[in-house]
Design a protein around this motif. Sequence first.
Motif, PDB file in Angstrom:
ATOM      1  N   GLY A   1      -9.256   8.666   0.682  1.00 54.31           N
ATOM      2  CA  GLY A   1      -8.304   9.366  -0.125  1.00 54.31           C
ATOM      3  C   GLY A   1      -7.613   8.728  -1.138  1.00 54.31           C
ATOM      4  O   GLY A   1      -6.784   9.756  -1.476  1.00 54.31           O
ATOM      5  N   ALA A   2      -8.335   8.290  -1.567  1.00 53.45           N
ATOM      6  CA  ALA A   2      -8.220   7.350  -2.814  1.00 53.45           C
ATOM      7  C   ALA A   2      -8.466   8.556  -4.604  1.00 53.45           C
ATOM      8  O   ALA A   2      -7.767   8.801  -5.206  1.00 53.45           O
ATOM      9  CB  ALA A   2      -8.270   5.977  -3.682  1.00 53.45           C
ATOM     10  N   PHE A   3      -9.790   8.731  -3.626  1.00 57.44           N
ATOM     11  CA  PHE A   3     -10.430  10.198  -4.977  1.00 57.44           C
ATOM     12  C   PHE A   3      -9.757  11.088  -5.155  1.00 57.44           C
ATOM     13  O   PHE A   3      -9.580  11.397  -5.570  1.00 57.44           O
ATOM     14  CB  PHE A   3     -12.056   9.954  -4.808  1.00 57.44           C
ATOM     15  N   VAL A   4      -9.435  11.359  -3.136  1.00 53.47           N
ATOM     16  CA  VAL A   4      -8.410  12.212  -3.623  1.00 53.47           C
ATOM     17  C   VAL A   4      -7.300  12.290  -4.109  1.00 53.47           C
ATOM     18  O   VAL A   4      -6.673  13.574  -5.263  1.00 53.47           O
ATOM     19  CB  VAL A   4      -7.921  13.039  -2.158  1.00 53.47           C
ATOM     20  N   ALA A   5      -6.753  10.929  -4.653  1.00 51.41           N
ATOM     21  CA  ALA A   5      -5.338  10.577  -4.992  1.00 51.41           C
ATOM     22  C   ALA A   5      -5.235  10.919  -6.616  1.00 51.41           C
ATOM     23  O   ALA A   5      -4.852  11.478  -7.299  1.00 51.41           O
ATOM     24  CB  ALA A   5      -4.370   9.420  -4.482  1.00 51.41           C
ATOM     25  N   GLY A   6      -6.491  10.543  -7.098  1.00 51.31           N
ATOM     26  CA  GLY A   6      -6.626   9.869  -8.346  1.00 51.31           C
ATOM     27  C   GLY A   6      -7.062  11.508  -8.732  1.00 51.31           C
ATOM     28  O   GLY A   6      -6.799  11.509 -10.405  1.00 51.31           O
ATOM     29  N   LEU A   7      -7.422  12.399  -8.386  1.00 59.82           N
ATOM     30  CA  LEU A   7      -7.925  13.780  -8.726  1.00 59.82           C
ATOM     31  C   LEU A   7      -7.244  14.689  -8.931  1.00 59.82           C
ATOM     32  O   LEU A   7      -7.101  15.597  -9.290  1.00 59.82           O
ATOM     33  CB  LEU A   7      -9.363  13.855  -8.723  1.00 59.82           C
ATOM     34  N   ASP A   8      -5.868  14.703  -7.604  1.00 66.60           N
ATOM     35  CA  ASP A   8      -4.944  15.415  -7.372  1.00 66.60           C
ATOM     36  C   ASP A   8      -6.178  16.448  -6.852  1.00 66.60           C
ATOM     37  O   ASP A   8      -5.205  17.464  -7.450  1.00 66.60           O
ATOM     38  CB  ASP A   8      -4.034  15.994  -8.843  1.00 66.60           C
ATOM     39  N   ALA A   9      -6.550  15.820  -6.027  1.00 65.71           N
ATOM     40  CA  ALA A   9      -7.612  17.082  -5.076  1.00 65.71           C
ATOM     41  C   ALA A   9      -6.650  18.112  -3.822  1.00 65.71           C
ATOM     42  O   ALA A   9      -7.341  18.342  -3.325  1.00 65.71           O
ATOM     43  CB  ALA A   9      -8.515  16.785  -4.683  1.00 65.71           C
ATOM     44  N   GLY A  10      -5.948  17.443  -4.196  1.00 67.27           N
ATOM     45  CA  GLY A  10      -5.108  18.262  -2.942  1.00 67.27           C
ATOM     46  C   GLY A  10      -4.342  19.274  -3.141  1.00 67.27           C
ATOM     47  O   GLY A  10      -3.705  19.959  -2.148  1.00 67.27           O
ATOM     48  N   LEU A  11      -4.165  19.251  -4.498  1.00 69.29           N
ATOM     49  CA  LEU A  11      -3.669  20.954  -4.752  1.00 69.29           C
ATOM     50  C   LEU A  11      -4.727  21.887  -5.536  1.00 69.29           C
ATOM     51  O   LEU A  11      -4.421  22.588  -6.103  1.00 69.29           O
ATOM     52  CB  LEU A  11      -3.091  19.936  -6.286  1.00 69.29           C
ATOM     53  N   VAL A  12      -5.913  21.648  -4.941  1.00 68.02           N
ATOM     54  CA  VAL A  12      -6.906  22.706  -5.665  1.00 68.02           C
ATOM     55  C   VAL A  12      -7.355  23.615  -4.196  1.00 68.02           C
ATOM     56  O   VAL A  12      -7.009  25.171  -4.430  1.00 68.02           O
ATOM     57  CB  VAL A  12      -8.374  21.853  -6.060  1.00 68.02           C
TER      58      VAL A  12
ATOM     59  N   ILE B   1       0.662  -1.348  -0.330  1.00 64.03           N
ATOM     60  CA  ILE B   1       0.563  -0.284   0.055  1.00 64.03           C
ATOM     61  C   ILE B   1       0.871   1.617   0.034  1.00 64.03           C
ATOM     62  O   ILE B   1       0.333   1.915  -0.444  1.00 64.03           O
ATOM     63  CB  ILE B   1      -0.673   0.171   1.257  1.00 64.03           C
ATOM     64  N   VAL B   2       1.806   1.054   0.985  1.00 64.84           N
ATOM     65  CA  VAL B   2       3.006   2.721   0.790  1.00 64.84           C
ATOM     66  C   VAL B   2       3.200   2.496   0.072  1.00 64.84           C
ATOM     67  O   VAL B   2       3.984   3.816  -0.549  1.00 64.84           O
ATOM     68  CB  VAL B   2       3.518   2.408   1.960  1.00 64.84           C
ATOM     69  N   LEU B   3       4.213   1.746  -1.202  1.00 65.95           N
ATOM     70  CA  LEU B   3       4.837   1.170  -2.109  1.00 65.95           C
ATOM     71  C   LEU B   3       4.424   1.662  -2.893  1.00 65.95           C
ATOM     72  O   LEU B   3       4.148   2.562  -4.229  1.00 65.95           O
ATOM     73  CB  LEU B   3       5.495   0.063  -2.690  1.00 65.95           C
ATOM     74  N   GLY B   4       2.833   1.994  -3.266  1.00 64.83           N
ATOM     75  CA  GLY B   4       1.265   2.007  -4.419  1.00 64.83           C
ATOM     76  C   GLY B   4       1.907   3.057  -4.100  1.00 64.83           C
ATOM     77  O   GLY B   4       1.354   4.053  -5.450  1.00 64.83           O
ATOM     78  N   GLY B   5       1.870   4.190  -3.276  1.00 66.05           N
ATOM     79  CA  GLY B   5       0.818   5.123  -3.224  1.00 66.05           C
ATOM     80  C   GLY B   5       2.069   5.880  -2.938  1.00 66.05           C
ATOM     81  O   GLY B   5       2.188   7.286  -4.071  1.00 66.05           O
ATOM     82  N   VAL B   6       3.256   5.340  -3.496  1.00 69.02           N
ATOM     83  CA  VAL B   6       4.573   6.697  -3.385  1.00 69.02           C
ATOM     84  C   VAL B   6       4.816   6.326  -4.867  1.00 69.02           C
ATOM     85  O   VAL B   6       5.038   7.800  -5.720  1.00 69.02           O
ATOM     86  CB  VAL B   6       6.140   6.178  -2.727  1.00 69.02           C
ATOM     87  N   THR B   7       4.111   5.560  -5.718  1.00 64.61           N
ATOM     88  CA  THR B   7       4.619   4.779  -7.046  1.00 64.61           C
ATOM     89  C   THR B   7       3.167   6.330  -8.076  1.00 64.61           C
ATOM     90  O   THR B   7       3.737   6.740  -8.976  1.00 64.61           O
ATOM     91  CB  THR B   7       4.291   4.271  -7.099  1.00 64.61           C
ATOM     92  N   ARG B   8       2.162   6.235  -6.861  1.00 61.54           N
ATOM     93  CA  ARG B   8       1.822   7.715  -7.271  1.00 61.54           C
ATOM     94  C   ARG B   8       1.709   8.749  -7.756  1.00 61.54           C
ATOM     95  O   ARG B   8       1.920   9.574  -8.264  1.00 61.54           O
ATOM     96  CB  ARG B   8       0.313   7.147  -6.288  1.00 61.54           C
ATOM     97  N   LEU B   9       2.397   8.691  -6.414  1.00 61.26           N
ATOM     98  CA  LEU B   9       3.014  10.528  -6.138  1.00 61.26           C
ATOM     99  C   LEU B   9       3.998  10.391  -6.845  1.00 61.26           C
ATOM    100  O   LEU B   9       4.220  11.849  -7.042  1.00 61.26           O
ATOM    101  CB  LEU B   9       3.152  10.693  -4.253  1.00 61.26           C
ATOM    102  N   THR B  10       4.874   9.254  -7.314  1.00 66.24           N
ATOM    103  CA  THR B  10       6.147  10.292  -8.422  1.00 66.24           C
ATOM    104  C   THR B  10       5.439   9.879  -9.143  1.00 66.24           C
ATOM    105  O   THR B  10       6.132  10.122 -10.334  1.00 66.24           O
ATOM    106  CB  THR B  10       7.171   9.609  -8.182  1.00 66.24           C
TER     107      THR B  10
END
Length: 413
Positions: free
Chosen positions: A274-285, A80-89
């Motif tokens: 949080g998956a929807f936040v990551a998938g839509l880059d919603a943390g940047l709005v 899960i953690v590695l998948g999150g880092v893969t998504r963030l990078t």
Amino acid sequence: MLISSLRTTIFCGCRSAGKGFQYSTRSPLRKWLLKRGHSTVTVEGGTSTSAAAASVPNAASNRIVGRWLLGCSGLVVGAIVLGGVTRLTESGLSMVDWHLVREMKPPQSEGEWEAEFSKYQQFPEFKILNHNMTLPEFKFIFYMEWGHRMWGRLVGLAYILPTIYFWKKGYFTRSMKGKVLGLCGFVFFQGLLGWYMVKSGLEEKPESHDIPRVSQYRLSAHLGSALLLYCASMWTGLTLLLPAHRIAETKKLMQLRRFAKGTGGLVFLTALSGAFVAGLDAGLVYNSFPKMADRWIPDDLLAFSPTLKNFFENPTTVQFDHRILGITSLTAITGLYLFSRRMMLPKRAKIAISLLAAMAYTQVALGIATLLLYVPTPLAATHQSGSVALLSLAIWVLAELRRMPKCGKKGNL
């Protein structure tokens, strides 16, 4: 006279043979064999009893299986953690095909790397987002995705191989066999779901002007299934390792148990959002807190039509929902902690609830910091790991508060 002497001889011989047999069964060797459970001497059906006892799961085998499942759940956390880092990078779309065995060996020569890079250049992410990417930069994102996939295969082996071994050793009850088969099947499903998710980011979308990304629906399904696998493994492992407490079934305890179940569900739902936040880059709005810009409720909260679409596709609404769920989870955990303080609970249960409350405040602080600092990768990865830690503590609390098993089911797993 001869017949009488013969009878006396036979009788004495039988008595001495009986004594000799009794002595042999009480010998140090016999006692050691019985202690080790490997006796080959048959006394009044003792062999069949020992064989049956050896094949039935006991406390020792339960501990082994419990530790194995907790170890597997730890590997799932790593995925899960590695998948999150893969998504963030933004590395998840670097491998444009999927092979169970062939892709386990990454490119070795410069020619192989050029061929792999050439395949990546055929897809939207390179054409729209990374058209200036160099080969060394591609190698970095490739290795990130490759590491995530290899870790997934390690998780699969960690579930499947010990399952085969423990099954042959007779460590599983009938109910446990169904559980481990379900877990192994879920691991296989998780791998297929991961590739199904990646495919959504490789598709050409001429009508879209957005940057290429995987579907937030498939991303949330992929994360949600990983969290379910983790929860099921950890719950089963804890119930095997931690004996249930003998607590009087009072009305307050039943209320606390229901409260803890609802809180655990809320924590799970918050992590999934949080998956929807990551998938839509919603943390940047909206990178402000507690208000979103200068408003408590932003103007574009329900900008999409139909209204339901906003909750899954509007970045503003998705971030707003994640904030609300996070604050609600914190409030619920605080209430659970205060309610539990008025009750006489076992020491382990009190520790678990206290740690859950402490982790909840830490997780909210991490989330706010991630938002205000525009989602830096290390902090965002820590925030995602914190959600799994919070979920783990919620499961521990539920395991400590569970009911005592009924007498008839005490031996079942």
